[in-house]
Design a protein around this motif. Sequence first.
Motif, short mmCIF file in Angstrom:
data_model
loop_
_atom_site.label_atom_id
_atom_site.label_comp_id
_atom_site.label_asym_id
_atom_site.label_seq_id
_atom_site.Cartn_x
_atom_site.Cartn_y
_atom_site.Cartn_z
N MET A 15 62.32 -2.15 -40.53
CA MET A 15 61.80 -1.86 -39.20
C MET A 15 60.94 -3.03 -38.73
N ARG A 16 61.24 -3.51 -37.54
CA ARG A 16 60.45 -4.60 -36.96
C ARG A 16 59.88 -4.14 -35.62
N LEU A 17 58.57 -4.24 -35.49
CA LEU A 17 57.87 -3.82 -34.28
C LEU A 17 57.05 -4.99 -33.75
N ALA A 18 56.87 -5.03 -32.44
CA ALA A 18 56.03 -6.05 -31.81
C ALA A 18 54.82 -5.37 -31.19
N HIS A 19 53.63 -5.80 -31.59
CA HIS A 19 52.41 -5.32 -30.94
C HIS A 19 51.97 -6.34 -29.90
N VAL A 20 52.01 -5.90 -28.64
CA VAL A 20 51.67 -6.74 -27.50
C VAL A 20 50.58 -6.02 -26.72
N LEU B 40 59.98 5.71 -37.44
CA LEU B 40 58.70 5.51 -36.75
C LEU B 40 58.24 6.81 -36.11
N LEU B 41 56.98 7.15 -36.33
CA LEU B 41 56.32 8.24 -35.62
C LEU B 41 55.06 7.67 -35.00
N ALA C 111 39.78 16.96 -27.82
CA ALA C 111 41.16 17.42 -27.68
C ALA C 111 42.14 16.35 -28.16
N GLN C 112 41.84 15.10 -27.88
CA GLN C 112 42.71 14.02 -28.35
C GLN C 112 42.64 13.88 -29.86
N VAL C 113 41.46 14.03 -30.43
CA VAL C 113 41.33 13.97 -31.88
C VAL C 113 42.17 15.06 -32.53
N ALA C 114 42.15 16.26 -31.92
CA ALA C 114 42.95 17.35 -32.47
C ALA C 114 44.44 17.03 -32.42
N ARG C 115 44.87 16.32 -31.39
CA ARG C 115 46.28 15.97 -31.27
C ARG C 115 46.73 15.03 -32.40
N ILE C 116 45.82 14.22 -32.88
CA ILE C 116 46.19 13.31 -33.97
C ILE C 116 46.73 14.11 -35.15
N GLY C 117 46.01 15.18 -35.50
CA GLY C 117 46.44 16.01 -36.62
C GLY C 117 47.73 16.75 -36.37
N SER C 118 47.91 17.25 -35.15
CA SER C 118 49.11 18.05 -34.87
C SER C 118 50.33 17.18 -34.58
N ASP C 119 50.19 16.17 -33.75
CA ASP C 119 51.34 15.38 -33.33
C ASP C 119 51.82 14.39 -34.38
N LEU C 120 50.94 14.04 -35.32
CA LEU C 120 51.34 13.10 -36.37
C LEU C 120 51.56 13.80 -37.71
N ALA C 121 51.73 15.11 -37.66
CA ALA C 121 52.04 15.85 -38.88
C ALA C 121 53.48 15.57 -39.30
N GLY C 122 53.74 15.72 -40.57
CA GLY C 122 55.08 15.53 -41.08
C GLY C 122 55.30 14.14 -41.64
N ALA C 123 56.48 13.94 -42.21
CA ALA C 123 56.78 12.69 -42.90
C ALA C 123 57.36 11.66 -41.94
N ALA C 124 57.09 10.40 -42.23
CA ALA C 124 57.66 9.28 -41.48
C ALA C 124 57.52 8.03 -42.33
#
Length: 256
Positions: A1-6, A104-105, A125-138
């Motif tokens: 996997m190749r990603l560019a951070h810009v 990628l997740l 609310a955004q902090v809570a989303r980190i736990g829910s939206d980034l749950a699971g394997a990747a």
Amino acid sequence: MRLAHVTDLHLGAEEPAVVAGLRADLIAQAPHRLLVSGDLTMRARDDQFRAAVDLLASVGKPWTCVPGNHDLPLDRPARAFDPLGAYRQFVDPEPEPIIRDGGLLLLGLSSPRPYLWKGGRIDAAQVARIGSDLAGAADLKVLMLHHPVFRSEQRPGEALVHGADDTLRAAAAAGVDVILCGHDHVAAQAGLRGMIGLMSGTACSWRVRTDESQSWTMLDLDGDDLRLTVRHWVDGAFRPARTTQWRRTADGRWHA
């Protein structure tokens, strides 16, 4: 996997030669996806948003971004009542994207605030989303926001985003691998509670810091090995400046 951070394109304060060089280099390096951590524009004007979108689209790869503080209008009523109106219209109606692309997740969070224009905030609310939206394997979990959650060696006195500690705690608990930031216009990396913090410099504007040129960062993931290559603008082209090798150990923590 190749990603560019810009990050920190600042269209409206760009150097045309660097814009052309950035486009050419991104095409040549052929990342699978561009990850853009805000400040697409200098003054959140319609033509600046259009120019930023045209530039990113011209690379010919999928791209994902979040807003930066310069993507909020200077006009105080507009900033107060519809701060992301132009961003939603011209860039993405969703300023906090969730991307699932192969291994990628990614979760993007919008950190600019009309009342904290420079410093930004990540709220509960955004902090809570980190736990829910980034749950699971990747294969690679990425959290992206504009304002920094760590201080660089180049600018150790700069403030962190409000809510940085809660953000780091939630990200570590969710198994985030990399946190992408911008804002400070320097290229920097740091180990953060077993994660990797990554900032890149301004990609193509003249708003560089002392002893820094324009830059972007390439991420190459191969299993549990992640190579980060900073590409600086030097002598009329983007060239590799330094490479750091990180390895993920069995406990999920990253070490340089």
